[in-house]
Design a protein around this motif. Structure first.
Motif, PDB file in Angstrom:
ATOM      1  N   LYS A  70      15.169   4.988  79.916  1.00 29.42           N
ATOM      2  CA  LYS A  70      15.450   4.311  81.190  1.00 29.42           C
ATOM      3  C   LYS A  70      16.330   5.202  82.070  1.00 29.42           C
ATOM      4  N   THR A 129      16.286  -2.382  69.076  1.00 31.34           N
ATOM      5  CA  THR A 129      15.582  -1.987  67.848  1.00 31.34           C
ATOM      6  C   THR A 129      16.522  -2.117  66.660  1.00 31.34           C
ATOM      7  N   SER A 181      15.009  -5.889  66.454  1.00 25.92           N
ATOM      8  CA  SER A 181      13.936  -6.521  67.244  1.00 25.92           C
ATOM      9  C   SER A 181      12.518  -6.052  66.911  1.00 25.92           C
ATOM     10  N   PHE A 188      10.402 -17.253  73.165  1.00 26.01           N
ATOM     11  CA  PHE A 188      11.820 -17.553  72.914  1.00 26.01           C
ATOM     12  C   PHE A 188      12.142 -19.005  73.294  1.00 26.01           C
ATOM     13  N   GLY A 209      21.653  -5.685  75.637  1.00 26.49           N
ATOM     14  CA  GLY A 209      20.421  -5.230  74.996  1.00 26.49           C
ATOM     15  C   GLY A 209      19.231  -6.019  75.522  1.00 26.49           C
ATOM     16  N   GLY A 210      18.044  -5.498  75.237  1.00 23.71           N
ATOM     17  CA  GLY A 210      16.816  -6.046  75.796  1.00 23.71           C
ATOM     18  C   GLY A 210      16.552  -7.495  75.421  1.00 23.71           C
TER      19      GLY A 210
HETATM   20  N1  LIG Z   1      11.699 -10.322  78.445  1.00 18.07           N
HETATM   21  C1  LIG Z   1      12.261 -10.142  77.272  1.00 18.07           C
HETATM   22  N2  LIG Z   1      12.912 -11.175  76.678  1.00 18.07           N
HETATM   23  C2  LIG Z   1      13.498 -11.018  75.477  1.00 18.07           C
HETATM   24  N3  LIG Z   1      13.479  -9.863  74.773  1.00 18.07           N
HETATM   25  C3  LIG Z   1      12.861  -8.807  75.325  1.00 18.07           C
HETATM   26  C4  LIG Z   1      12.215  -8.887  76.591  1.00 18.07           C
HETATM   27  N4  LIG Z   1      11.697  -7.684  76.872  1.00 18.07           N
HETATM   28  C5  LIG Z   1      11.989  -6.875  75.816  1.00 18.07           C
HETATM   29  N5  LIG Z   1      12.697  -7.545  74.884  1.00 18.07           N
HETATM   30  C6  LIG Z   1      13.227  -7.032  73.612  1.00 18.07           C
HETATM   31  O1  LIG Z   1      14.191  -6.024  73.886  1.00 18.07           O
HETATM   32  C7  LIG Z   1      13.940  -4.884  73.067  1.00 18.07           C
HETATM   33  C8  LIG Z   1      14.432  -3.611  73.735  1.00 18.07           C
HETATM   34  O2  LIG Z   1      15.811  -3.686  73.854  1.00 18.07           O
HETATM   35  P1  LIG Z   1      16.677  -2.382  74.210  1.00 18.07           P
HETATM   36  O3  LIG Z   1      18.095  -2.818  74.268  1.00 18.07           O
HETATM   37  O4  LIG Z   1      16.093  -1.735  75.412  1.00 18.07           O
HETATM   38  O5  LIG Z   1      16.437  -1.583  72.879  1.00 18.07           O
HETATM   39  P2  LIG Z   1      16.202  -0.073  72.420  1.00 18.07           P
HETATM   40  O6  LIG Z   1      17.411   0.713  72.843  1.00 18.07           O
HETATM   41  O7  LIG Z   1      16.133  -0.224  70.962  1.00 18.07           O
HETATM   42  O8  LIG Z   1      14.928   0.434  73.012  1.00 18.07           O
HETATM   43  C9  LIG Z   1      12.440  -4.890  72.881  1.00 18.07           C
HETATM   44  O9  LIG Z   1      12.079  -4.141  71.741  1.00 18.07           O
HETATM   45  C10 LIG Z   1      12.155  -6.376  72.760  1.00 18.07           C
HETATM   46  O10 LIG Z   1      12.335  -6.818  71.428  1.00 18.07           O
END
Ligand SMILES: Nc1ncnc2c1ncn2[C@@H]1O[C@H](COP(=O)(O)OP(=O)(O)O)[C@@H](O)[C@H]1O
Ligand SMILES: O=C(CO)[C@@H](O)[C@@H](O)COP(=O)(O)O
Length: 539
Positions: A27, A282, A321, A352, A433-434
């Protein structure tokens, strides 16, 4: 700032760029000097399991960075009608640790081994005993020593060892530096000197198997810098690596490259002593900035550093995740069969939100989200596993809640050590986090699992790269200590939401964890009985 002011700031280079290479996305975030995000870009990637190693090809690192930068530049142009010519400061952060070693001609000596590999047990046992300091399996020094113990031929030719962020920084600026947070996951740091621990470096050099090499550990490690110190400048060659169109000019000041732990601390304003935060993606990891040393060495608690050099107790789990994503993809495929094309955000939201209807104990369903091995529960490798009894309540709501509980279960087990054995507890943990892209559900589940209030900031789902952009801006103006800079300049008025644990949810999650612990030997057995399918070697 209004559109005209932002457009002028872009023209004058009063902007900072943060790029973070996370496990599933690369990103890029661009901010103005008031720390507001004005544009972003991303590239989706996934680790590969090849020849028994979790890896990413380095070519994809650059394809991904360029793609994410290209999107960001297009975003800037479409919103502010300005090309990106001059960026005041740039910082790169990434997943930490792992093994990236290069020869003196800059060639990669063996495919990148990421933090996710559990290949270094012998090395970590030996080094933890030697230093009387916990060395986790994913740390760079563990990988190096394991390669030495394995008598891998490439070790002879090592000239430089770094992290992913350090590698990208090196190629962009020509400089071999690491921010102190990222460095602390390469080799232990001495808080007093703000550098690698000199006594440990000496001990490592004196190991019989290490003495035989012509290189010295100190000379192959990058130099350590603290947040706010300049770490070189973007070169002409670096500018072309970022922007293949050739619009971007060289000369941006570069921040010390950091790990995603450090950028998570910045993004949650948690660098001050006794503050705590959690990153969930992750992997999952909680971090508490220490005000005193731990009572003893724990194999499940890692000591890393804030970007300005204070020790942090970290509980890290390799799996969070990934299994949710695998199941989400199955539901996406099913929806596709019905002619419904679901975008990721809609898919996660739909799944969710149904968990709100689940029984607090997730209907006695059990899930092990182990795509790879798990240090906290001593699982040598991963076999994602869903298990239930015939008479439990198997429905979608319980299934999704079981997935969420399972994503947080190793973290919960690890955090119990921090609270029970070291009495380290914070009033609140700030999470990013995501998983928080869909509001409330993951946040409430985490609060229930850890039995602690969880705060989420508005920027939570893009925390890391934004935190890196803030660290890049800090290099331009570092007249305050980092913690004061964050309090006074960046987080004057944060938009946050705090959720307290719900008693029924806490009790339900405890029931889940009891079943989870009881069934861990099933997961062990799956690891023993099912062999991992090998993929082709990495190019
Ligand atoms: N709209 C969403 N709602 C909830 N969880 C999400 C959504 N979009 C992505 N995710 C989760 O967030 C994760 C990515 O989180 P991130 O903090 O960017 O992790 P990483 O650094 O491991 O890539 C995805 O693998 C997924 O499980
Ligand atoms: O190992 C660490 C931190 O110690 C992380 O870099 C690693 O778990 C990767 O994090 P992400 O899952 O990509 O957020």
């Amino acid at each position: 700032m209004n559109l005209i002011e932002t457009s002028r700031a872009i023209k004058d280079g009063h902007i900072s760029l943060g790029i973070e290479l996370g496990s599933t996305q690369i990103k890029s975030v661009l901010i103005t000097d008031d720390f507001n995000t004005i544009a972003s870009g991303y590239y989706v990637w996934e680790n590969q399991y090849k020849d028994g190693v979790w890896t990413y090809p380095l070519q994809q690192v650059w394809d991904g960075i360029r793609e994410s930068y290209k999107q960001l530049a297009a975003d800037v142009y479409s919103k502010y009608h300005q090309p990106l010519i001059n960026i005041g400061s740039i910082g790169v952060s990434a997943m930490m640790h792992g093994y990236l070693v290069f020869s003196n001609s800059g060639d990669l000596l063996t495919p990148f081994r990421t933090w996710r590999n559990n290949l270094t047990e012998a090395a970590t046992d030996a080094l933890t005993d030697l230093f009387d300091f916990n060395i986790p399996q994913r740390w760079c020094i563990a990988h190096l020593y394991q390669a030495i113990l394995n008598k891998e031929a490439h070790v002879d030719s090592i000239d430089f060892m770094t992290t992913l962020a350090g590698y990208v920084h090196w190629r962009l600026s020509g400089e071999k530096f690491l921010g102190i947070g990222d460095a602390s996951g390469a080799f232990p740091i001495d808080e007093q000197t703000g550098d690698y621990d000199a006594v440990f470096l000496g001990m490592f050099s004196q190991l019989e198997q290490v003495k035989t090499y012509t290189w010295n550990i100190r000379s192959i490690l990058p130099k350590v810098l603290k947040a706010g110190q300049p770490a070189g400048y973007l070169t002409e060659e670096g500018a072309r690596l970022l922007d293949e169109k050739g619009t971007l000019t060289a000369g941006s000041v570069m921040a010390p490259p950091e790990g995603d732990a450090g950028t998570g601390m910045v993004a949650t304003n948690s660098v001050r002593k006794k503050t705590g935060n959690i990153s969930v993606g992750t992997s999952a990891f909680s971090m508490v900035v220490l005000d005193k040393p731990l009572k003893k060495v724990h194999r499940d608690i890692d000591i890393v550093m804030t970007p300005d050099g204070s020790p942090v107790a970290m509980v890290h789990t390799n799996n969070c995740s990934s299994d949710i994503n695998a199941w989400a993809d199955i539901f996406k495929q099913f929806a596709g069969r019905l002619g419904i094309e679901l975008q990721a955000d809609k898919l996660y939201e739909a799944l969710f939100l149904v968990a709100a209807k689940a029984r607090p104990d997730a209907g006695s369903l059990v899930n092990y989200s182990y795509l790879s091995g798990e240090n906290i529960t001593k699982m040598p490798s991963g076999r994602p596993l869903f298990v239930r009894t015939a008479n439990c309540e198997f429905n979608l709501a319980n299934f999704i809640l079981a997935q969420l509980y399972a994503a947080f279960a190793p973290l919960k087990i690890g955090m119990d050590i921090l609270t029970n054995e070291e009495q380290i507890r914070t009033e609140v943990l700030i999470a990013q986090g995501g998983l928080f892209k869909t509001p409330i559900i993951a946040q409430q589940t985490l609060a229930n699992a850890l039995n602690t209030p969880i705060t989420v900031m508005k920027t939570a789902s893009q925390g890391g790269p934004w935190g890196m952009a803030v660290l890049a801006a800090y290099v331009k103006k570092n007249d305050l200590r980092l913690e004061d800079f964050l309090d006074q300049k960046v987080f004057e008025n944060p938009e946050t939401l705090t959720l307290n644990p719900e008693p029924m949810g806490v009790a339900g999650c405890k029931q889940f964890i009891d079943l989870y612990r009881a069934g861990l030997s099933i997961e062990h057995h799956a690891v023993d009985m099912l062999t991992e399918k090998q993929q082709n070697p990495v190019s």
